[in-house]
Design a protein around this motif. Structure first.
Motif, PDB file in Angstrom:
ATOM      1  N   TYR A  70     -15.399   0.270  -1.428  1.00  0.00           N
ATOM      2  CA  TYR A  70     -13.986  -0.040  -1.626  1.00  0.00           C
ATOM      3  C   TYR A  70     -13.204   0.363  -0.380  1.00  0.00           C
ATOM      4  O   TYR A  70     -13.703   1.103   0.469  1.00  0.00           O
ATOM      5  CB  TYR A  70     -13.418   0.733  -2.823  1.00  0.00           C
ATOM      6  N   ASN A  71     -11.950  -0.087  -0.304  1.00  0.00           N
ATOM      7  CA  ASN A  71     -11.040   0.429   0.701  1.00  0.00           C
ATOM      8  C   ASN A  71     -10.399   1.707   0.173  1.00  0.00           C
ATOM      9  O   ASN A  71     -10.357   1.940  -1.044  1.00  0.00           O
ATOM     10  CB  ASN A  71      -9.950  -0.593   1.025  1.00  0.00           C
ATOM     11  N   GLN A  80      -5.546  -7.075  -9.389  1.00  0.00           N
ATOM     12  CA  GLN A  80      -5.482  -5.618  -9.315  1.00  0.00           C
ATOM     13  C   GLN A  80      -5.433  -4.998 -10.707  1.00  0.00           C
ATOM     14  O   GLN A  80      -6.068  -3.975 -10.964  1.00  0.00           O
ATOM     15  CB  GLN A  80      -4.270  -5.197  -8.488  1.00  0.00           C
ATOM     16  N   GLU A 119      -7.911   1.814  -2.873  1.00  0.00           N
ATOM     17  CA  GLU A 119      -8.025   0.572  -3.629  1.00  0.00           C
ATOM     18  C   GLU A 119      -8.249   0.840  -5.118  1.00  0.00           C
ATOM     19  O   GLU A 119      -7.645   0.188  -5.980  1.00  0.00           O
ATOM     20  CB  GLU A 119      -9.171  -0.278  -3.076  1.00  0.00           C
ATOM     21  N   SER A 139     -12.478   8.171  -3.845  1.00  0.00           N
ATOM     22  CA  SER A 139     -12.736   6.825  -3.324  1.00  0.00           C
ATOM     23  C   SER A 139     -14.238   6.615  -3.226  1.00  0.00           C
ATOM     24  O   SER A 139     -14.967   7.472  -2.741  1.00  0.00           O
ATOM     25  CB  SER A 139     -12.094   6.652  -1.940  1.00  0.00           C
ATOM     26  N   ASN A 194       0.818  -1.211   0.000  1.00  0.00           N
ATOM     27  CA  ASN A 194       0.000   0.000   0.000  1.00  0.00           C
ATOM     28  C   ASN A 194       0.853   1.262   0.000  1.00  0.00           C
ATOM     29  O   ASN A 194       0.516   2.254  -0.608  1.00  0.00           O
ATOM     30  CB  ASN A 194      -0.920   0.006   1.228  1.00  0.00           C
ATOM     31  N   GLU A 248      -3.755   0.621   5.480  1.00  0.00           N
ATOM     32  CA  GLU A 248      -4.221  -0.313   4.461  1.00  0.00           C
ATOM     33  C   GLU A 248      -5.447  -1.069   4.973  1.00  0.00           C
ATOM     34  O   GLU A 248      -5.487  -1.522   6.114  1.00  0.00           O
ATOM     35  CB  GLU A 248      -3.112  -1.298   4.115  1.00  0.00           C
TER      36      GLU A 248
END
Length: 626
Positions: free
Chosen positions: A391-392, A62, A395, A387, A50, A478
């Motif tokens: 999602y994180n 990814q 990410e 963001s 991360n 993260e």
């Protein structure tokens, strides 16, 4: 039945179904090419963390996510471009764009020509109703939707948003999508200017004050600032006419990516990013995930795709009170829902809070406050991170970084004579090119001050005004989900003294004129014209400068444009032609700088110069085995 008729009937049926279904439900769609339709090979993969200062490409998962986001993710900018800026209210209407798509009959194009829905004038540009508008929008062969445009039906109306692929992908000669190459004929400035409220993008134009846009007559609208001061609003029509005229100055394949109230279009870069750090023309993307690539991508989405997102920094950075800033953006919004009424009882910020589709943060895009918010850091020029819920944090941005780092320039298919290639490589070394553009990625990864490279410093110092509202950069740990939990864990980004010095230079804090990054020379065959301003342009038939090439719809030829980069006499002719166009001069586009000649003035023969150009246009094919 002919193929055109089949596609025409199919298009009409699809549109009819969309209209029928959209009355019942919301929907959205953006085209993502199948894997076998994107001619990029040799993708490398390494582990990902991360927070890193190492080059990374990411896992298969990814990269797959990143590709989907690259072609489809808008972070909700449909609201800004459609509901606020009104991009499709004028000549580029949804109806006429649909007609143009159907008319293609599945053939594909690198320049969707749209019939103007109404007449339009901005500065020296004029189009009559019914004339064809060259948009530079790409449509892949066998499809009915543009590359990089997300179509949405929501709140009872059609909307469209912009993804990475609109600028950073194009088509090859077969009509296939090529990921990562710049869309060199995309007419971003004209598309924005044709909106009904392009004034909402005024921070990307050369605007010193608003006094000249106040009519000074009874009936002028006003708004109370955060301190209670009464401020007269600029007349929306006068401001719109000014901003429109500024936008149409942008050359094809260019976009203004900073908000310092200067007209600073820069050439769209490629996204063959692995090893080409730091990121951004001034190199501002240096730290955080993927050596700063994720931060650079965040800048593109959080800042450039939503002018409302800058409302919290408008006072300390732009010198415009937040209430005045919001009122200017929203007083002529396309959608009445987002249109601020100065005669109403609410302040601009109260009004926007009531209609904000993403409550809790400034802007209409899907954003989260950075740990430094409302202050700026080296991770975000506006203190916000792109963001989406579900999602994180990081990410999505990291996925796009992984995907971009997986891309390599496609083969040029140019024949290679090894004797000429080797001779050109020797000239490259003897001319000193290798001192800045060495190694496997043909870059030193260093910054060069604008004073040293000799190019217009306007863009290099564009982030200087942020210095007074700065905070140390931090990330969320993260795995931190979005929406953010209460009291999320933070991670400090520790930097060395050398890294800080490089960041300060990139952000215009250590040198009054800032700096530019040393770009990789891989993929030159796909990226003409050259220099950060895109001003070094020569056509295939030796048409000189932007006024005789891109501004007339003539593509810049890679060989001839590259020759102008190293030939002093040819460059002076290009600059002379560029300077004849006042619109280019006022947008800081000239083609000046980087005067490192490989010609008779430095002791090289014409044959040696030709060998160098031969080498530069073929080195990518030899050097991209990663």
């Amino acid at each position: 039945m002919s193929k055109f008729k089949r596609y025409g009937i199919l298009g009409i049926i699809c549109i009819a179904l969309i209209v029928l279904v959209s009355r019942l439900v919301s929907f959205e769609y953006a085209y993502t090419p199948p894997e076998n339709k994107t001619p990029n090979e040799n993708r490398s993969q390494v582990s990902i963390r991360n927070i890193s200062t190492k080059e990374e490409a990411g896992t298969d998962a990814q990269i797959e996510l990143g590709k989907q986001l690259f072609f489809e993710e808008t972070f909700g900018n449909e609201v800004f471009f459609t509901d606020i800026l009104g991009m499709f209210d004028g000549p580029l209407s949804f109806q006429n764009m649909t007609k143009a798509l159907v008319k293609l009959g599945g053939k594909g194009t690198t320049n969707l020509q749209v019939e103007a829905a109404e007449s339009f004038t901005a500065g020296d540009f004029h189009v009559e109703k019914g004339d064809l508008i060259d948009t530079g929008i790409d449509v892949a062969k066998g499809t009915l939707t543009p590359v990089g445009i997300n179509i949405v039906y929501d709140e009872g109306r059609m909307k469209a948003g912009i993804t990475c692929a609109a600028c950073h992908a194009s088509l090859d000669d077969t009509g296939r999508v090529v990921e990562g190459i710049p869309n060199t004929d995309l007419n971003i400035g004209l598309a924005l200017a044709m909106g009904s409220n392009t004034a909402s993008y005024f921070t990307h134009t050369q605007i010193d004050n608003f006094e000249s846009f106040v009519r000074g007559i009874a009936g002028d609208e006003s708004v109370k600032t955060s301190t209670g001061e009464e401020k007269t609003l600029p007349d929306p029509q006068l401001l719109e006419e000014f901003v429109d005229a500024e936008m149409v100055k942008w050359p094809l394949g260019s976009n203004d990516t900073t908000i310092e109230k200067a007209n600073n279009p820069v050439q769209i870069p490629d996204t063959f990013t692995l090893g080409d750090h730091p990121y951004g023309w001034s190199g501002q993307g240096q730290i955080g995930p993927f050596r700063g690539l994720s931060a650079a991508i965040n800048n593109a989405h959080a800042q450039n795709m939503d002018a409302v997102s800058q409302s919290e920094i408008s006072g300390p950075v732009l010198g415009i009170d937040k209430e005045l800033y919001l009122a200017i953006l929203l007083q002529n919004a396309s959608n009445e829902k987002y249109r601020f009424d100065p005669n109403g009882k609410e302040s601009p910020s109260e009004f926007f809070a009531r209609v904000d589709p993403t409550p809790g943060v400034p802007g209409v895009n899907e954003l989260i406050p950075s740990p430094s918010f409302p202050k700026i850091s080296y991770m975000s020029a506006i203190g916000l991170y792109s963001s989406s819920p579900g999602y994180n944090t990081w990410e999505q941005l990291n996925g796009m970084s992984a995907y971009m780092n997986s891309l390599v320039p496609p083969k040029t298919e140019l024949p290679i004579d090894h004797e000429t290639y080797t001779r050109g490589k020797d000239v490259y070394r003897r001319a000193g090119c290798i001192s800045c553009h060495g190694g496997k990625n043909l870059t030193s990864n260093e910054l060069v001050t604008a004073d040293e490279v000799g190019t217009d410093p306007s863009r290099a110092k564009a982030f200087k005004a942020t210095q007074s509202f700065f905070s140390p950069p931090q990330l969320y740990a993260e795995g931190t989900p979005v929406p953010l939990p209460r009291n999320p864990k933070l991670v400090n980004l520790v930097r060395t003294k050398e890294e800080d010095q490089k960041l300060q230079l990139a952000w215009g804090q250590a040198n009054p004129n800032g700096a530019y990054k040393t770009i990789s020379l891989l993929g030159l065959n796909w990226s003409a014209p050259y220099l950060h301003d895109g001003g070094v342009a020569v056509g295939k038939n030796n048409e000189l400068g932007l006024p005789n090439t891109l501004l007339k719809g003539v593509p810049a030829d890679p060989y001839n444009s590259l020759k102008a980069m190293v030939d002093s006499q040819l460059r002076s002719k290009v600059i002379k032609e560029n300077l004849k166009a006042e619109s280019l001069s006022s947008a800081h586009v000239s083609g000046k700088g980087h005067e490192y000649w490989v010609d008779n003035t430095t002791g090289f023969t014409k044959k040696e110069q030709e060998a160098l150009l031969y080498y530069l246009l073929r080195v990518t094919d030899v050097n991209t085995q990663r």
